[in-house]
Design an enzyme around this catalytic site. Sequence first.
Site, PDB file in Angstrom:
ATOM      1  CG  HIS A 271      -1.967  -1.060   1.234  1.00 19.71           C
ATOM      2  ND1 HIS A 271      -3.251  -0.890   0.787  1.00 19.71           N
ATOM      3  CD2 HIS A 271      -1.889  -2.345   1.652  1.00 19.71           C
ATOM      4  CE1 HIS A 271      -3.931  -2.028   0.946  1.00 19.71           C
ATOM      5  NE2 HIS A 271      -3.123  -2.927   1.469  1.00 19.71           N
TER       6      HIS A 271
ATOM      7  CG  ASN B 107      -7.924  -4.189   1.182  1.00 18.27           C
ATOM      8  OD1 ASN B 107      -7.248  -3.191   1.422  1.00 18.27           O
ATOM      9  ND2 ASN B 107      -7.428  -5.404   1.202  1.00 18.27           N
TER      10      ASN B 107
ATOM     11  CG  HIS C 229      -2.202  -1.145  14.880  1.00 20.51           C
ATOM     12  ND1 HIS C 229      -2.294  -2.448  14.435  1.00 20.51           N
ATOM     13  CD2 HIS C 229      -1.760  -1.240  16.170  1.00 20.51           C
ATOM     14  CE1 HIS C 229      -1.934  -3.268  15.400  1.00 20.51           C
ATOM     15  NE2 HIS C 229      -1.608  -2.569  16.458  1.00 20.51           N
TER      16      HIS C 229
ATOM     17  CE1 TYR D  20      -2.030  -2.532   8.249  1.00 18.50           C
ATOM     18  CE2 TYR D  20      -2.330  -4.623   9.368  1.00 18.50           C
ATOM     19  CZ  TYR D  20      -2.529  -3.818   8.267  1.00 18.50           C
ATOM     20  OH  TYR D  20      -3.211  -4.308   7.186  1.00 18.50           O
TER      21      TYR D  20
END
Length: 737
Positions: free
Chosen positions: A109, A181, A373, A396
């Site tokens: 990403h 997503n 996160h 994360y």
Amino acid sequence: MGTGNEIPGSPGPQAPSVEEPTEPRGPLPPKPDQRGPDTYSPTGQKTGAPQDKVAQAGEYLTTAQGARLYDTDHSLKAGPRGPVLLQDHHLREKITHFDHERIPERVVHARGAAAHGVFQGYGTAEGISKAAFLGKDVETPVFVRFSTVLGSRGSADTVRDTRGFATKFYTSEGVFDLVGNNIPVFFIQDAIKFPDVIHAGKPHPDREIPQAQSAHDTFWDFVTLHTEATHHTMWNMSDRGIPRSYRMMEGFGVHTFRLVNAEGATTLVKFHWKPKLGVHSLVWEEAQITAGMDPDFHRRDLADAIEAGAYPQWELGVQTFPDTDDQMFQGIDLLDPTKIVPEELAPVQPVGLLTLNANPSNFFAETEQVAFHVGHLVPGIDVTNDPLLQGRLFSYLDTQITRLGGPNFGQLPINRTHAPVNDMLRDGMHQTAVHRGVAPYRPNSLDGGCPFLAGADTGAYIEVPADVPAGRKVRDAAASFDDHFTQPRLFWLSMTPTEREHIVSAYTFELNKCYEQAIKERALLVLANIDADLCAQVAAGLGLPAPEPTAALTDPQPSPALSQLGDSWPLDGRIIGIVTAPDQGLDGVREVRQAVLDAGMVPLVIAPTGGEVGTGDETVTAQRTFATARSTEFDAILVAGAPAPGADAYGARDAKVDDAVAGAAGIDPRVLLMLTEAYRHGKALGAWAGGAAALEAAGIAGGAPGVVTADSAGTVLEQVRELLARHRAWNRFIPAV
Ligand code: HEM
């Protein structure tokens, strides 16, 4: 006169002078559409300071220490032709800082764009979650970052890929991140496979190609061997893999989460973002051309729409499921992130509204440094045992320590919580809090016992005391995770014939890009287990025989909610190209341009040259010329005339011109190319005055589907708007599958 000032995208808040300014003055404010992070202290306390207090200040160039400088163009030398002196503090500071401007990009990403906004709770979730930000009319500031997954920071926006949709809610109870997503399922069921799927999708490690693509051998090698990826791959090969705009994407939390209400009752949910503008996609050729013409297409679209006041909106919704011992719903394992629950079985219930209303004022400080996160949770929202989610809960924070250079990145302005922080974490690189006291440990008496532990009644985040299934310690998954084909088949069966064509062509394109025959054959074996027709069509395109399925095909109920086609949607921020022939007059151009603006869309005037075109009172500012415009910039094209070939319409100057045919129709060949391309991509076209002749010369019949010709510009625009509300004129094409 259309000045063009209303067109979003100009770089600064005021037009610059031709001469270099000489009168000292302070920094210009940001553009009106921009703002920075709200001003909170590193420990979550509202400072109330205006945002310009963290921006550069003063009229004069200074060092980082604030000392004014008289020259930044020459290093300090031993004479004009002599060597540079080590004592040049300004040279060393300037070059040293520059040398360290880059930080590692996100491992996935990396390419993204973001915006500020607000979330307003409807209160409809109060019965299932005690989270304060879901309360009725509660307004919570948010920062949302959209992204592609595979590409590097500088890669193109319109590649075929999954898109990230990550939202940071700065709630009164701490930060909640919904890191989702635009595709509701994932390639893998267990986070331990994440490095595998990403290594397969990233460029080949030897040549580092291809960039930001899944159309290569390693990706298909992995997803055809690891068939739990089949469902996500099918979504990527569908129109969902090439969104028209971030504003026109759904978002999904993917995993099942557990909500808990004030009484302690729990509900399992899946989160959905539903865009007010509908879900729309590019067509593949358009996506490919755009990747070259405007690699920032999605980033620009988001920023321009917000600048133009067309604030993108999504409703947050939840599908709810009883929190049963087996965590199954109608035979679907809620812990398996490769499965959806069709909306027909569990409708999405709206719980709040997200509005993006400001662009960041500094990309690096905000969009790059933001750190999401899945473990940033607030009371009322808890996780489940989904093994993909469990691994993300580790990943994360871990990755951000490297990316953002130490453990204190939560103190960066964009990451600061809006709730008071009293942790016992201390020191570390880039510590910006100035902690007091002597006892960052518990229990203590030296700091008066502070900080104290909260309880349920004082807002503590308390994990739901959920039962843990008994059993042996194993590296394994539930048997229900083994069905890899029913849901890809469900998706395929839910598509319209038009959408199926796109899926066939995407698989065919991607697999034809693979070098290895075995991988193509293996991919066909996977497709055979989804659908015979799909498999046969792709096999034909690959020049290979279609294999038989290795298992009996299931018979899932299609879910019409998965299709993008068939509805009408608002047009906010859509881009309308207006082709002009100034030598023939600008009949209707200024009126239609204003009407497009009034309708909340963006008109871009296309003319033979830049600047002011037309004569006398009849002039308009051109934003594009025939040389610079490409059809892919526009959602629809209005044609106000049949312009003669421009002075630059010859092959040596512009390769879009074929000298052998240029001028044959007496119309600029770039205009004809633009129209045929837009036609091929299913876009609405409208013409009046001489414009009908241009369409005709491009081989486009007046009455063709999605093509409007009329006497008045107003009538044309009205009908084009109706066509555009359905996104594309799909009835132009006859699907075979
Ligand atoms: C449902 C599955 C997943 C979804 C929806 C998802 C979503 C996202 C999104 C949206 C971002 C970008 C955040 C941003 O804009 O800054 C991201 C970044 C990232 N994801 Fe995931 N992801 C998933 C699975 C995983 C898994 C399984 C792992 C690792 C075990 C993982 C590791 C990462 C990492 C390391 C980053 C970069 C974070 C950063 O540097 O700030 N993701 N993910």
